[in-house]
Design a protein around this motif. Structure first.
Motif, PDB file in Angstrom:
ATOM      1  N   GLY A   1       8.380   2.710  -8.726  1.00 51.14           N
ATOM      2  CA  GLY A   1       8.730   2.192  -7.404  1.00 51.14           C
ATOM      3  C   GLY A   1       7.680   1.225  -6.875  1.00 51.14           C
ATOM      4  O   GLY A   1       8.009   0.166  -6.318  1.00 51.14           O
ATOM      5  N   PHE A   2       6.425   1.585  -7.049  1.00 50.43           N
ATOM      6  CA  PHE A   2       5.330   0.711  -6.637  1.00 50.43           C
ATOM      7  C   PHE A   2       5.373  -0.610  -7.406  1.00 50.43           C
ATOM      8  O   PHE A   2       5.260  -1.692  -6.812  1.00 50.43           O
ATOM      9  N   LEU A   3       5.556  -0.531  -8.714  1.00 52.75           N
ATOM     10  CA  LEU A   3       5.630  -1.752  -9.527  1.00 52.75           C
ATOM     11  C   LEU A   3       6.798  -2.629  -9.091  1.00 52.75           C
ATOM     12  O   LEU A   3       6.662  -3.852  -9.007  1.00 52.75           O
ATOM     13  N   GLN A   4       7.943  -2.025  -8.839  1.00 50.70           N
ATOM     14  CA  GLN A   4       9.112  -2.790  -8.401  1.00 50.70           C
ATOM     15  C   GLN A   4       8.810  -3.549  -7.122  1.00 50.70           C
ATOM     16  O   GLN A   4       9.150  -4.726  -6.987  1.00 50.70           O
TER      17      GLN A   4
ATOM     18  N   THR B   1      -4.139  12.515  -2.888  1.00 46.28           N
ATOM     19  CA  THR B   1      -3.223  11.531  -2.324  1.00 46.28           C
ATOM     20  C   THR B   1      -3.867  10.143  -2.342  1.00 46.28           C
ATOM     21  O   THR B   1      -4.258   9.617  -1.297  1.00 46.28           O
ATOM     22  N   PRO B   2      -3.967   9.542  -3.528  1.00 46.15           N
ATOM     23  CA  PRO B   2      -4.508   8.186  -3.595  1.00 46.15           C
ATOM     24  C   PRO B   2      -3.473   7.174  -3.111  1.00 46.15           C
ATOM     25  O   PRO B   2      -2.283   7.477  -2.997  1.00 46.15           O
ATOM     26  N   ALA B   3      -3.939   5.980  -2.835  1.00 48.34           N
ATOM     27  CA  ALA B   3      -3.046   4.873  -2.487  1.00 48.34           C
ATOM     28  C   ALA B   3      -2.972   3.928  -3.675  1.00 48.34           C
ATOM     29  O   ALA B   3      -3.977   3.683  -4.352  1.00 48.34           O
ATOM     30  N   LEU B   4      -1.787   3.428  -3.944  1.00 44.21           N
ATOM     31  CA  LEU B   4      -1.593   2.360  -4.909  1.00 44.21           C
ATOM     32  C   LEU B   4      -1.527   1.076  -4.095  1.00 44.21           C
ATOM     33  O   LEU B   4      -0.773   0.993  -3.120  1.00 44.21           O
TER      34      LEU B   4
ATOM     35  N   ASP C   1       0.857  -1.186   0.000  1.00 37.31           N
ATOM     36  CA  ASP C   1       0.000   0.000   0.000  1.00 37.31           C
ATOM     37  C   ASP C   1       0.889   1.232   0.000  1.00 37.31           C
ATOM     38  O   ASP C   1       1.558   1.493   1.001  1.00 37.31           O
ATOM     39  N   HIS C   2       0.970   1.938  -1.119  1.00 38.12           N
ATOM     40  CA  HIS C   2       1.796   3.147  -1.239  1.00 38.12           C
ATOM     41  C   HIS C   2       0.896   4.363  -1.441  1.00 38.12           C
ATOM     42  O   HIS C   2       0.126   4.402  -2.399  1.00 38.12           O
ATOM     43  N   THR C   3       1.004   5.332  -0.577  1.00 41.24           N
ATOM     44  CA  THR C   3       0.302   6.593  -0.783  1.00 41.24           C
ATOM     45  C   THR C   3       1.190   7.478  -1.652  1.00 41.24           C
ATOM     46  O   THR C   3       2.385   7.602  -1.395  1.00 41.24           O
TER      47      THR C   3
ATOM     48  N   ALA D   1      -3.733  -7.900 -10.598  1.00 41.66           N
ATOM     49  CA  ALA D   1      -4.365  -6.581 -10.518  1.00 41.66           C
ATOM     50  C   ALA D   1      -3.600  -5.607  -9.630  1.00 41.66           C
ATOM     51  O   ALA D   1      -2.879  -6.001  -8.716  1.00 41.66           O
ATOM     52  N   VAL D   2      -3.787  -4.331  -9.937  1.00 43.35           N
ATOM     53  CA  VAL D   2      -3.379  -3.237  -9.058  1.00 43.35           C
ATOM     54  C   VAL D   2      -4.621  -2.395  -8.799  1.00 43.35           C
ATOM     55  O   VAL D   2      -5.594  -2.461  -9.548  1.00 43.35           O
ATOM     56  N   ARG D   3      -4.561  -1.616  -7.741  1.00 42.35           N
ATOM     57  CA  ARG D   3      -5.686  -0.753  -7.396  1.00 42.35           C
ATOM     58  C   ARG D   3      -5.200   0.660  -7.154  1.00 42.35           C
ATOM     59  O   ARG D   3      -4.116   0.855  -6.611  1.00 42.35           O
ATOM     60  N   ILE D   4      -6.016   1.612  -7.545  1.00 42.56           N
ATOM     61  CA  ILE D   4      -5.831   2.993  -7.132  1.00 42.56           C
ATOM     62  C   ILE D   4      -7.013   3.282  -6.222  1.00 42.56           C
ATOM     63  O   ILE D   4      -8.173   3.163  -6.634  1.00 42.56           O
ATOM     64  N   VAL D   5      -6.708   3.642  -4.986  1.00 39.75           N
ATOM     65  CA  VAL D   5      -7.751   3.877  -3.989  1.00 39.75           C
ATOM     66  C   VAL D   5      -7.752   5.367  -3.649  1.00 39.75           C
ATOM     67  O   VAL D   5      -6.747   5.902  -3.177  1.00 39.75           O
ATOM     68  N   PHE D   6      -8.875   6.011  -3.917  1.00 36.97           N
ATOM     69  CA  PHE D   6      -9.019   7.440  -3.677  1.00 36.97           C
ATOM     70  C   PHE D   6      -9.672   7.674  -2.326  1.00 36.97           C
ATOM     71  O   PHE D   6     -10.597   6.966  -1.946  1.00 36.97           O
ATOM     72  N   PRO D   7      -9.215   8.696  -1.608  1.00 37.23           N
ATOM     73  CA  PRO D   7      -9.780   8.973  -0.283  1.00 37.23           C
ATOM     74  C   PRO D   7     -11.238   9.420  -0.377  1.00 37.23           C
ATOM     75  O   PRO D   7     -11.666   9.972  -1.391  1.00 37.23           O
TER      76      PRO D   7
END
Length: 137
Positions: A106-109, A24-27, A6-8, A36-42
């Motif tokens: 960075g998130f993908l890595q 400031t979404p979270a990946l 979980d990366h903000t 899958a990946v997710r983008i989570v919006f506040p």
């Protein structure tokens, strides 16, 4: 025990007329859903005050960091050397978001350290998935 990354990150919502709004979404990457990946919006940015999550293929994100990618609801493409655009299509309209490419890389890595590219199928429980779909049939 399984892991979730979980990366903000910082993003810019680009609106019409051309203005931006910082978000400031979270990946998020969950090894139980390795494709899958997710983008989570506040919640504060949604119309109903609820968290909003978009799910799409990890491979789409990887392809979109290198060149234009995507069909349907999610499109990803590089914008210069330092930015990447993710475009989300809904029935109500389109959201265009700009991210720092380095944050996405960075998130993908981190996700590849958890589940290497090409190793996703070893993590999938296809028998359980099929059983879940067929319950009650």
């Amino acid at each position: 025990m399984y892991k979730v990354i979980d990366h903000t990150v910082q993003a810019q919502l680009i609106t019409n007329p051309p203005t931006t709004r910082s978000l400031t979404p979270a990946l998020r990457y969950d090894e139980l859903d390795p494709l899958a990946v997710r983008i989570v919006f506040p919640p504060d940015i949604s119309l109903d005050g609820a968290e909003v999550s978009w799910v799409f293929a990890r491979e789409l994100l990887a392809e979109g960091l290198r060149g234009p990618a995507g069909e349907g609801d999610v499109h990803v493409w590089p914008c210069g050397l330092e930015q990447t655009v993710i475009e989300l299509h809904t029935g109500e309209g389109v959201a265009v978001l700009e991210f720092r490419a380095a944050d996405l890389w960075g998130f993908l890595q981190c996700s590849y350290e958890l589940v290497p590219a090409g190793g996703e199928s070893a993590r999938l429980d296809l028998d359980e998935g099929l059983a879940s779909l067929l319950r009650g049939v």
